[in-house]
Design a protein around this motif. Structure first.
Motif, PDB file in Angstrom:
ATOM      1  N   ASN A  15     141.196  99.160  80.163  1.00 24.16           N
ATOM      2  CA  ASN A  15     140.856  98.133  79.177  1.00 24.16           C
ATOM      3  C   ASN A  15     139.391  98.223  78.750  1.00 24.16           C
ATOM      4  N   HIS A  16     138.526  98.562  79.678  1.00 25.94           N
ATOM      5  CA  HIS A  16     137.096  98.645  79.373  1.00 25.94           C
ATOM      6  C   HIS A  16     136.783  99.808  78.419  1.00 25.94           C
ATOM      7  N   TYR A  17     137.428 100.949  78.618  1.00 31.15           N
ATOM      8  CA  TYR A  17     137.116 102.148  77.846  1.00 31.15           C
ATOM      9  C   TYR A  17     138.150 102.487  76.770  1.00 31.15           C
ATOM     10  N   LYS A  18     139.123 101.628  76.524  1.00 26.02           N
ATOM     11  CA  LYS A  18     140.227 102.004  75.639  1.00 26.02           C
ATOM     12  C   LYS A  18     139.800 102.331  74.212  1.00 26.02           C
ATOM     13  N   GLU A  19     138.737 101.733  73.719  1.00 28.62           N
ATOM     14  CA  GLU A  19     138.273 102.036  72.361  1.00 28.62           C
ATOM     15  C   GLU A  19     137.708 103.452  72.252  1.00 28.62           C
ATOM     16  N   GLN A  20     137.356 104.048  73.372  1.00 31.25           N
ATOM     17  CA  GLN A  20     136.762 105.376  73.382  1.00 31.25           C
ATOM     18  C   GLN A  20     137.726 106.443  73.886  1.00 31.25           C
ATOM     19  N   THR A  49     143.521 101.337  69.324  1.00 28.49           N
ATOM     20  CA  THR A  49     144.238 100.881  68.120  1.00 28.49           C
ATOM     21  C   THR A  49     145.725 101.198  68.156  1.00 28.49           C
ATOM     22  N   ARG A  50     146.159 101.980  69.118  1.00 25.65           N
ATOM     23  CA  ARG A  50     147.542 102.462  69.242  1.00 25.65           C
ATOM     24  C   ARG A  50     147.941 103.376  68.074  1.00 25.65           C
ATOM     25  N   ARG A  51     146.972 103.942  67.395  1.00 22.18           N
ATOM     26  CA  ARG A  51     147.255 104.842  66.280  1.00 22.18           C
ATOM     27  C   ARG A  51     147.727 106.191  66.826  1.00 22.18           C
ATOM     28  N   ILE A  52     148.803 106.693  66.243  1.00 22.91           N
ATOM     29  CA  ILE A  52     149.408 107.963  66.660  1.00 22.91           C
ATOM     30  C   ILE A  52     148.923 109.081  65.749  1.00 22.91           C
ATOM     31  N   HIS A  53     148.602 110.226  66.347  1.00 23.48           N
ATOM     32  CA  HIS A  53     148.304 111.446  65.604  1.00 23.48           C
ATOM     33  C   HIS A  53     149.360 112.463  66.010  1.00 23.48           C
ATOM     34  N   LEU A  54     150.253 112.774  65.108  1.00 23.15           N
ATOM     35  CA  LEU A  54     151.291 113.763  65.380  1.00 23.15           C
ATOM     36  C   LEU A  54     150.660 115.142  65.267  1.00 23.15           C
ATOM     37  N   ALA A  55     150.570 115.845  66.382  1.00 28.93           N
ATOM     38  CA  ALA A  55     149.907 117.147  66.387  1.00 28.93           C
ATOM     39  C   ALA A  55     150.840 118.248  65.882  1.00 28.93           C
ATOM     40  N   GLY A  56     152.095 118.222  66.290  1.00 27.25           N
ATOM     41  CA  GLY A  56     153.008 119.254  65.838  1.00 27.25           C
ATOM     42  C   GLY A  56     154.326 119.232  66.585  1.00 27.25           C
ATOM     43  N   ILE A  57     155.265 120.002  66.052  1.00 27.83           N
ATOM     44  CA  ILE A  57     156.597 120.142  66.643  1.00 27.83           C
ATOM     45  C   ILE A  57     156.916 121.625  66.685  1.00 27.83           C
ATOM     46  N   ILE A 164     147.634  95.034  70.833  1.00 27.62           N
ATOM     47  CA  ILE A 164     146.430  94.773  70.040  1.00 27.62           C
ATOM     48  C   ILE A 164     146.587  93.476  69.253  1.00 27.62           C
ATOM     49  N   GLN A 165     147.132  92.472  69.929  1.00 27.86           N
ATOM     50  CA  GLN A 165     147.265  91.117  69.402  1.00 27.86           C
ATOM     51  C   GLN A 165     148.051  91.050  68.080  1.00 27.86           C
TER      52      GLN A 165
END
Length: 167
Positions: A15-20, A49-57, A164-165
């Motif tokens: 929780n402390h470092y999740k933004e990084q 932010t729970r943002r997903i980056h799809l790297a590849g398939i 993220i509320q």
């Protein structure tokens, strides 16, 4: 060796470092494909932010392919001027380590036999399977890429997240 404060647990540290922090993982789609091929989906998640980056398939996630996907993500993060300092990864391979460490991102392998240590990625895999992949019969990796890309866009832009509320 520094002494770890026993009162600080893994959850408080995260929780402390999740933004990084970024986390990465693979998941497979095997039984659902018509030709019974195993397809591997490689993705990253921003813990804050729970943002997903799809790297590849791919069908064959060798070290060269994995490294190339990681380099592309690093380039994308540089363009967006992101300030990530940590990458959480499974203990599968260390091919990602030199790529992220060259960008001054500290790579942290998850502890042995600790499935909850990378819970953010595991939760996203469950979510994408339940909400999207379980409703399709996957024919090939191009169809899987279209489905996962569309779901990732929905997940990143329109879906509320409890972690993220509800944003």
């Amino acid at each position: 060796m520094p002494v770890r404060n026993a009162s600080i647990g893994w959850r408080q540290l995260m929780n402390h470092y999740k933004e990084q922090m970024l986390a990465c993982d693979f998941f497979t789609v095997a039984v659902e494909t018509i030709r019974l091929k195993t397809l591997y989906v490689f993705f990253f998640i921003e813990l804050g932010t729970r943002r997903i980056h799809l790297a590849g398939i791919t069908i064959n996630p060798d070290s060269g392919w994995t490294a190339q996907q990681a380099r592309q993500l690093v380039r994308q993060l540089e363009e967006n001027e992101s300030d990530f300092r940590f990458l959480l990864r499974d203990r599968d391979s260390n091919v990602l380590d030199p790529i992220f460490e060259s960008e001054e991102i500290h790579v942290t392998p998850t502890p042995i036999r600790a499935p909850n240590a990378n819970a953010f990625t595991e939760r996203w895999v469950r979510t994408v399977r339940r909400d999207s992949l379980n409703h399709f019969l996957i024919v090939n990796q191009y169809q899987l890429k279209r489905i996962v890309t569309a779901y990732t866009e929905y997940y990143n832009q329109h879906r509320a997240h409890q972690g993220i509320q509800q944003r």
